[in-house]
Design an enzyme around this catalytic site. Structure first.
Site, PDB file in Angstrom:
ATOM      1  N   GLU A 244      -2.130   8.835   6.492  1.00  0.00           N
ATOM      2  CA  GLU A 244      -2.840   7.538   6.552  1.00  0.00           C
ATOM      3  C   GLU A 244      -2.575   6.747   7.787  1.00  0.00           C
ATOM      4  O   GLU A 244      -1.380   6.465   8.081  1.00  0.00           O
ATOM      5  CB  GLU A 244      -2.319   6.522   5.429  1.00  0.00           C
ATOM      6  CG  GLU A 244      -3.188   5.141   5.142  1.00  0.00           C
ATOM      7  CD  GLU A 244      -2.397   3.998   4.470  1.00  0.00           C
ATOM      8  OE1 GLU A 244      -2.033   3.322   4.971  1.00  0.00           O
ATOM      9  OE2 GLU A 244      -2.256   4.315   3.047  1.00  0.00           O
ATOM     10  N   CYS A 278      -1.599  -2.286   7.193  1.00  0.00           N
ATOM     11  CA  CYS A 278      -2.761  -1.239   7.298  1.00  0.00           C
ATOM     12  C   CYS A 278      -4.047  -1.627   6.813  1.00  0.00           C
ATOM     13  O   CYS A 278      -5.104  -1.142   7.479  1.00  0.00           O
ATOM     14  CB  CYS A 278      -2.363  -0.081   6.449  1.00  0.00           C
ATOM     15  SG  CYS A 278      -0.715   0.509   6.866  1.00  0.00           S
TER      16      CYS A 278
END
Length: 468
Positions: A244, A278
């Site tokens: 990720e 994020c």
């Protein structure tokens, strides 16, 4: 306490070897010094995890789960300690840091409950034959975690790896080594010797783990550049990369929504944790019909958020954020709020609103990872959707609209792993997400992460032929 000048490198070389030096972002005082793991230490950690793997893989799933559940309880008990470490190493507001620790404990508990339920499948062939599809642990997992939410992120990857029978070598971020190490130590205390190894260091340590022959999975949350290097290293030796990485998440504000509510959503997405999430909002497309009241309300929100956020993680990162703001201004953007680093020792950067933004600006093309809200006014929803989709990243996006046809178009056309309709940080507990393109690959949390941490073995089972 000893202080250093802002911008001092994290890795300091001395006659005793390399040391990570971490400064408190609020004061620039030294708060952590941690030795960098040598190549020999990295190799030894992998070897110990590999040695511990067969016994841990053979341990009953319920027993593995009980160990992780006990660790979750200890993490809850140590929540204040972990939150304070995080606050001093990264500048994260204490309440936010505490929330991250509590979320991490809940995640460990969740995987403790899901682990024993993880199952395969079967397929009937002939009357006397069966195919079994059995999930098996892969081996040693290298887990490389970030600084922006160190406990919550690590809890998911470590918890899922351990309950499925893998052993782990964990490298916390060099920007919060004490926070990451302390969390992992609490977890390791409930595990057999060798099952969870901890190493400290920066990129070179992560690269060595990614290249280690005995590492079967490299799970990395961090920058896209590091993710690409890890993917190459894993591809060369046939290991699995679970990534990720960076995002450039768009927010679309349709012309039929309340502009003040939309501004509250935009501010939450762009400014929470100083934009260091994020899935923070990185770029905003607002339909012209509501642009004026929306921008006015967003500027007001920026002023309200100025007292709610902490500093950026360090001076190096603040310089990167300000460089993108300066690039935008040079290219014609207007600063309506913020836009200048705060003087003094702190690495605080104010919530910033930019207008007249254009697609070639870095704030619209790249992940800024700071409290920046760049706004681009577009004539209609179709234009907003087309420009939001034209991006190399693929993490998430948010759409604020009362038009269900527009909502349907958006979730179908946006090339990202997660689309949120009318809720910038929405998502069900235990939900999963799978990034795309430059943002990574594989499920990073949710029940699907158990599948990522295992390999499916097919067993075809038939009786022997009887004598005639």
């Amino acid at each position: 306490m000893e202080t250093r000048q802002p911008g001092t490198p994290h890795i300091v070389t001395s006659t005793f070897g390399d040391t990570i030096t971490v400064l408190d972002p609020r004061t620039c005082e030294v708060v952590s010094r941690v030795p960098v793991a040598t190549p020999v230490a990295c190799d030894d950690a992998v070897a110990r995890a590999r040695t511990a793997f067969p016994a841990w893989a053979a341990t009953a799933p319920a027993e593995r789960a009980a160990a992780v559940a006990a660790a979750a309880a200890d993490v809850r008990a140590a929540a204040d300690e972990l939150a304070e470490l995080n606050e001093h190493e990264t500048g994260k507001v204490y309440d936010d840091a505490l929330g991250g620790v509590q979320a991490g404990a809940a995640t460990l508990q969740q995987y403790a409950e899901l682990g024993p339920l993880h199952r395969g499948a079967s397929l009937q062939g002939a009357w006397s034959a069966t195919d079994l599809m059995v999930p098996q642990p892969r081996g040693v997992v290298a887990v490389l975690t970030p600084w922006n939410d160190p406990v919550a992120v690590a809890a998911g990857l470590l918890g899922a790896a351990l309950v499925t029978g893998n052993t782990v070598v964990h490298k916390p971020s060099e920007r919060c080594p004490r926070t990451g190490r302390r969390f992992a130590e609490i977890l390791a205390a409930h595990l057999p010797e060798g099952v969870l190894q901890i190493v400290d260091g920066e990129g070179s340590v992560g690269a060595r783990l990614a290249a280690a022959d005995d590492v079967e999975i490299v799970a990395h949350v961090g920058s896209s550049a590091a993710g690409r290097a890890i993917a190459r290293a894993c591809a060369e030796r046939g290991a699995k990369a679970l990534l990720e990485n960076g995002g450039n998440d768009a927010l679309i504000v349709d012309g039929d929504v309340d502009p003040r509510w939309a501004a509250e959503q935009a501010a939450l997405g762009a400014f929470a944790n100083a934009g260091q999430i994020c899935v923070s909002v990185e770029r905003i497309y607002v339909v012209d019909a509501v642009a004026v009241p929306f921008v006015s309300a967003l500027v007001e929100q920026a002023g309200m958020w100025a007292g709610r956020i902490g500093p950026l993680v360090d001076e190096r990162h603040r310089e990167q954020v300000h460089a993108q703001v300066s690039d935008a201004v040079t290219r014609g953007a207007r600063v309506l709020a913020g836009g200048r680093p705060q003087p003094g020792a702190s690495t605080f950067y104010p919530p910033t609103v930019l207008t007249d933004c254009t697609p070639e600006m870095a704030v619209m093309r790249e992940e800024t990872f700071g409290p920046i809200a760049p706004v681009r006014v577009v004539p209609d929803f179709a234009t907003a959707l087309a420009e939001a989709a034209d991006d190399r990243y693929g993490l998430a996006a948010t759409v604020l609209t009362g038009d269900m046809a527009h909502a349907q178009q958006a979730w179908r056309r946006l090339p990202v792993g997660t689309v949120k309709i009318n809720d910038v940080f929405g998502g069900a507990p235990g939900g999963a997400a799978e990034p795309r393109r430059a943002s990574g690959s594989g499920f990073g949390f949710g029940p699907e992460l158990l599948d990522e941490m295992t390999a499916t073995k097919v067993v075809h089972w038939s009786p022997p032929e009887s004598p005639s």
